[in-house]
Design a protein around this motif. Structure first.
Motif, PDB file in Angstrom:
ATOM      1  N   GLU A   4      -4.876  11.864   0.509  1.00  0.00           N
ATOM      2  CA  GLU A   4      -5.430  10.740  -0.463  1.00  0.00           C
ATOM      3  C   GLU A   4      -5.801   9.488   0.462  1.00  0.00           C
ATOM      4  OE1 GLU A   4      -3.340   9.858  -4.071  1.00  0.00           O
ATOM      5  OE2 GLU A   4      -3.199  11.826  -4.331  1.00  0.00           O
ATOM      6  N   GLU A   5      -6.728   8.648   0.206  1.00  0.00           N
ATOM      7  CA  GLU A   5      -6.738   7.387   0.868  1.00  0.00           C
ATOM      8  C   GLU A   5      -5.387   6.604   0.355  1.00  0.00           C
ATOM      9  OE1 GLU A   5      -9.354   6.325   2.806  1.00  0.00           O
ATOM     10  OE2 GLU A   5     -10.010   8.568   2.843  1.00  0.00           O
ATOM     11  N   PRO A   6      -5.239   5.614   1.314  1.00  0.00           N
ATOM     12  CA  PRO A   6      -4.187   4.629   0.890  1.00  0.00           C
ATOM     13  C   PRO A   6      -4.573   4.027  -0.453  1.00  0.00           C
ATOM     14  CG  PRO A   6      -4.759   4.339   3.431  1.00  0.00           C
ATOM     15  CD  PRO A   6      -5.813   5.496   2.564  1.00  0.00           C
ATOM     16  N   GLN A   7      -3.677   3.606  -1.178  1.00  0.00           N
ATOM     17  CA  GLN A   7      -3.630   3.163  -2.531  1.00  0.00           C
ATOM     18  C   GLN A   7      -2.953   1.918  -2.400  1.00  0.00           C
ATOM     19  OE1 GLN A   7      -5.259   4.853  -5.215  1.00  0.00           O
ATOM     20  NE2 GLN A   7      -5.687   6.268  -3.674  1.00  0.00           N
ATOM     21  N   SER A   8      -3.682   0.618  -2.801  1.00  0.00           N
ATOM     22  CA  SER A   8      -3.569  -0.539  -2.539  1.00  0.00           C
ATOM     23  C   SER A   8      -2.919  -0.934  -4.113  1.00  0.00           C
ATOM     24  CB  SER A   8      -4.369  -1.656  -2.050  1.00  0.00           C
ATOM     25  OG  SER A   8      -4.660  -1.421  -0.803  1.00  0.00           O
ATOM     26  N   LEU A   9      -1.897  -1.701  -4.050  1.00  0.00           N
ATOM     27  CA  LEU A   9      -1.328  -2.345  -5.410  1.00  0.00           C
ATOM     28  C   LEU A   9      -1.799  -3.865  -5.823  1.00  0.00           C
ATOM     29  CD1 LEU A   9       0.610  -1.908  -7.879  1.00  0.00           C
ATOM     30  CD2 LEU A   9       2.484  -2.989  -6.470  1.00  0.00           C
ATOM     31  N   ASP A  10      -2.302  -3.989  -7.002  1.00  0.00           N
ATOM     32  CA  ASP A  10      -3.076  -5.186  -7.050  1.00  0.00           C
ATOM     33  C   ASP A  10      -1.834  -6.152  -7.370  1.00  0.00           C
ATOM     34  OD1 ASP A  10      -5.477  -4.447  -6.881  1.00  0.00           O
ATOM     35  OD2 ASP A  10      -5.883  -4.045  -9.040  1.00  0.00           O
ATOM     36  N   ARG A  69       0.828  -1.236  -0.056  1.00  0.00           N
ATOM     37  CA  ARG A  69      -0.051  -0.069   0.022  1.00  0.00           C
ATOM     38  C   ARG A  69       0.944   1.276   0.010  1.00  0.00           C
ATOM     39  NH1 ARG A  69      -4.665   0.121   4.397  1.00  0.00           N
ATOM     40  NH2 ARG A  69      -3.104   0.360   5.706  1.00  0.00           N
ATOM     41  N   LEU A  70       0.364   2.120  -0.740  1.00  0.00           N
ATOM     42  CA  LEU A  70       1.010   3.604  -0.829  1.00  0.00           C
ATOM     43  C   LEU A  70       0.232   4.400   0.196  1.00  0.00           C
ATOM     44  CD1 LEU A  70       3.015   5.776  -2.059  1.00  0.00           C
ATOM     45  CD2 LEU A  70       1.144   5.945  -3.925  1.00  0.00           C
ATOM     46  N   MET A  71       1.031   4.801   1.111  1.00  0.00           N
ATOM     47  CA  MET A  71       0.328   5.715   2.264  1.00  0.00           C
ATOM     48  C   MET A  71       0.695   7.132   2.308  1.00  0.00           C
ATOM     49  SD  MET A  71      -1.068   3.080   3.887  1.00  0.00           S
ATOM     50  CE  MET A  71      -1.614   3.505   5.166  1.00  0.00           C
ATOM     51  N   ASN A  72      -0.230   7.928   2.801  1.00  0.00           N
ATOM     52  CA  ASN A  72      -0.159   9.273   3.109  1.00  0.00           C
ATOM     53  C   ASN A  72       0.182  10.154   2.232  1.00  0.00           C
ATOM     54  OD1 ASN A  72      -0.230  11.020   5.585  1.00  0.00           O
ATOM     55  ND2 ASN A  72       2.005  10.956   5.451  1.00  0.00           N
ATOM     56  N   GLY A  73      -0.513  10.011   0.955  1.00  0.00           N
ATOM     57  CA  GLY A  73      -0.366  10.987  -0.052  1.00  0.00           C
ATOM     58  C   GLY A  73      -1.089  12.037  -0.259  1.00  0.00           C
ATOM     59  N   ARG A  74      -0.740  13.218   0.721  1.00  0.00           N
ATOM     60  CA  ARG A  74      -1.259  14.485   0.593  1.00  0.00           C
ATOM     61  C   ARG A  74      -3.010  14.325   0.992  1.00  0.00           C
ATOM     62  NH1 ARG A  74       1.933  18.290   1.673  1.00  0.00           N
ATOM     63  NH2 ARG A  74       3.807  18.240   0.842  1.00  0.00           N
TER      64      ARG A  74
END
Length: 140
Positions: free
Chosen positions: A133-139, A126-131
């Motif tokens: 944004e909700e966390p982004q999960s990588l498939d 997961r990509l976290m803490n992007g200004r």
């Protein structure tokens, strides 16, 4: 954010932040330590000695958690969160391919009998803490 963008940003953070936190579990308690991570196609590798607690912990429970990134700048400071399974790798071909000279500070060369790599195969990233944004999960 589209998956290709998420993957690209995750790879940038991983490649730009070699130092991260590896967490293991022993007797249902978490243990965390700073480690140096190398990335090969979304599989993480970190060198260690086979005489450490973390190798024993991983042999008993292969579930690990890794944090990479976060520079301490505050809000919007992105980081990557990896949950995965770890194995201890001691094959010389892998050691030769991952060896870098700074490792001489901890090991007696790449043929040191105690040198192993912890290989972390991600189950989720997961990509976290992007200004904001909700966390982004990588498939995967």
């Amino acid at each position: 954010m589209e998956q290709q963008q998420v993957k690209q940003r995750i790879e940038e953070i991983i490649d730009d932040n070699l130092i991260g936190i590896l967490s293991t579990v022993e007797n249902n308690k978490p243990y965390a330590r700073y480690m140096t991570f190398l990335n090969k196609e979304m599989t993480l590798y970190t060198p260690t000695s086979k005489k450490t607690y973390k190798t024993d912990e991983i042999e008993k429970n292969s579930n690990v958690h890794v944090l990479l990134g976060y520079q301490g700048e505050g809000f919007g400071d992105e980081y990557v969160e990896v949950t995965g399974k770890a194995v201890i790798r001691d094959d010389q071909e892998l050691i030769d391919s991952l060896w870098f000279d700074d490792m001489n500070n901890w090991f007696e060369g790449k043929n040191d009998p105690n040198l192993v790599f912890i290989e972390v195969k991600p189950e989720s990233v997961r990509l976290m803490n992007g200004r904001g944004e909700e966390p982004q999960s990588l498939d995967l």
